[in-house]
Design an enzyme around this catalytic site. Structure first.
Site, PDB file in Angstrom:
ATOM      1  N   GLU A  83      42.790  43.601  36.400  1.00  0.00           N
ATOM      2  CA  GLU A  83      42.610  43.874  34.962  1.00  0.00           C
ATOM      3  C   GLU A  83      42.484  45.384  34.723  1.00  0.00           C
ATOM      4  O   GLU A  83      43.084  45.937  33.794  1.00  0.00           O
ATOM      5  CB  GLU A  83      41.352  43.170  34.438  1.00  0.00           C
ATOM      6  CG  GLU A  83      41.120  43.454  32.957  1.00  0.00           C
ATOM      7  CD  GLU A  83      39.704  43.156  32.491  1.00  0.00           C
ATOM      8  OE1 GLU A  83      39.108  42.165  32.944  1.00  0.00           O
ATOM      9  OE2 GLU A  83      39.189  43.937  31.662  1.00  0.00           O
ATOM     10  N   ASN A  90      33.641  38.290  37.477  1.00  0.00           N
ATOM     11  CA  ASN A  90      32.549  37.748  36.645  1.00  0.00           C
ATOM     12  C   ASN A  90      31.569  36.922  37.477  1.00  0.00           C
ATOM     13  O   ASN A  90      30.387  36.867  37.174  1.00  0.00           O
ATOM     14  CB  ASN A  90      33.128  36.961  35.461  1.00  0.00           C
ATOM     15  CG  ASN A  90      33.779  35.675  35.880  1.00  0.00           C
ATOM     16  OD1 ASN A  90      33.093  34.694  36.110  1.00  0.00           O
ATOM     17  ND2 ASN A  90      35.093  35.667  36.005  1.00  0.00           N
TER      18      ASN A  90
END
Ligand code: SF4
Length: 280
Positions: free
Chosen positions: A124, A223
């Protein structure tokens, strides 16, 4: 022994949306490839591979005429290269990542050096940097910016979507102190994913009243790693990728065990963990 799941956990809307898009594409076109794994969870990737969605690591490994961009997004250079090879793109970039990419682009076009708070090697973040042209830098620690060679007098700050709010605020505070003598203008844009934030807050609340936290998710999922970082200082915490990895010795003397799960953890994996803990 009480087993309690965090109020918010597991598969997020961005990954669910991507799975839906990929299933539709397989039904329409047949087998296809994704550039990198859809998300950092091997159970999810294995399930998709069985449906005909196979991850590749580099563009030169493309076999078919259809390639999916994952939830983490891609840089404009990568998108251009795919198009130059006349490969049809299925874009499953999460809308929240897409918004962060637009922010990175707008800041760079407005003349700001863009600092991305995040893991430089994460896909990302690589994509976000690509949208800044040559004006981006990624760091999780301001010391990494010392030798950047950039003037940092016009500074834009954004975050990898899955970082914690407290770490982003602290990074920005330290950065502001570092550049204060030479700064002309600074813009900080909150690009954190609110879904991730809610999961992190729910994990923290549960960790505070539990004697043990089990986090289920991919070991290389950003995450999921944040969930472990949040729970670990509060209570004994273990990360597992599957229920089989639970060690019964962790449960000895525990009355209240909390569970949370990364945003790419399949629902079935969470339920298997609940069952495993109940019958241990
Ligand atoms: S964690 Fe947030 S940013 Fe990442 S895919 Fe899920 S919803 Fe999108």
């Amino acid at each position: 022994m009480k087993i309690e799941k965090a109020k918010d956990l597991g598969l997020c809307f961005g990954v669910r949306r991507a799975i839906k898009l990929l299933k539709e594409a397989v039904n329409r076109y047949g087998e296809l490839e994704t550039l990198g794994p859809l998300a950092h969870n091997h159970l999810l990737v294995d399930a998709l591979t069985n449906l005909g969605v196979k991850p590749i690591n580099h563009l030169d490994q493309v076999q078919g005429g259809i390639l999916a961009i994952t939830t983490h997004g891609a840089s404009p250079a990568v998108l251009s290269e795919i198009k130059a090879h006349h490969i049809h793109i299925i874009d499953t970039t999460c809308p929240i990542v897409h918004k962060a990419q637009n922010t990175a682009k707008e800041l760079a076009e407005a003349g700001f050096d863009v600092i991305v708070f995040g893991e430089a090697e994460h896909s990302e973040v690589q994509g976000l940097l690509g949208w800044t042209g040559d004006k981006g830098l990624a760091a999780r620690n301001i010391k990494q910016l010392d030798s950047s060679g950039k003037s940092l007098s016009y500074l834009g700050i954004i975050s990898q979507t899955t970082q914690t709010r407290s770490a982003f605020i602290e990074f920005a505070r330290q950065l502001m102190t570092m550049v204060e003598p030479k700064i002309e203008e600074m813009r900080l844009v909150n690009t954190l994913c609110q879904v991730t934030q809610r999961q992190q807050e729910a994990a923290m609340r549960l960790a505070l009243k539990s004697q043990l936290m089990v986090v289920i998710g991919g070991g290389n999922s950003a995450n999921t790693k944040r969930l472990v970082e949040i729970c670990s200082p509060l209570v004994e915490t273990h990360l597992v990728e599957t229920a089989d990895e639970v060690d019964n010795s962790w449960l000895f003397g525990k009355q209240h065990v909390g569970i949370t799960a990364g945003a790419s953890t399949p629902d079935e994996a969470v339920e298997e963990l609940v069952a495993k803990l109940k019958f241990s």
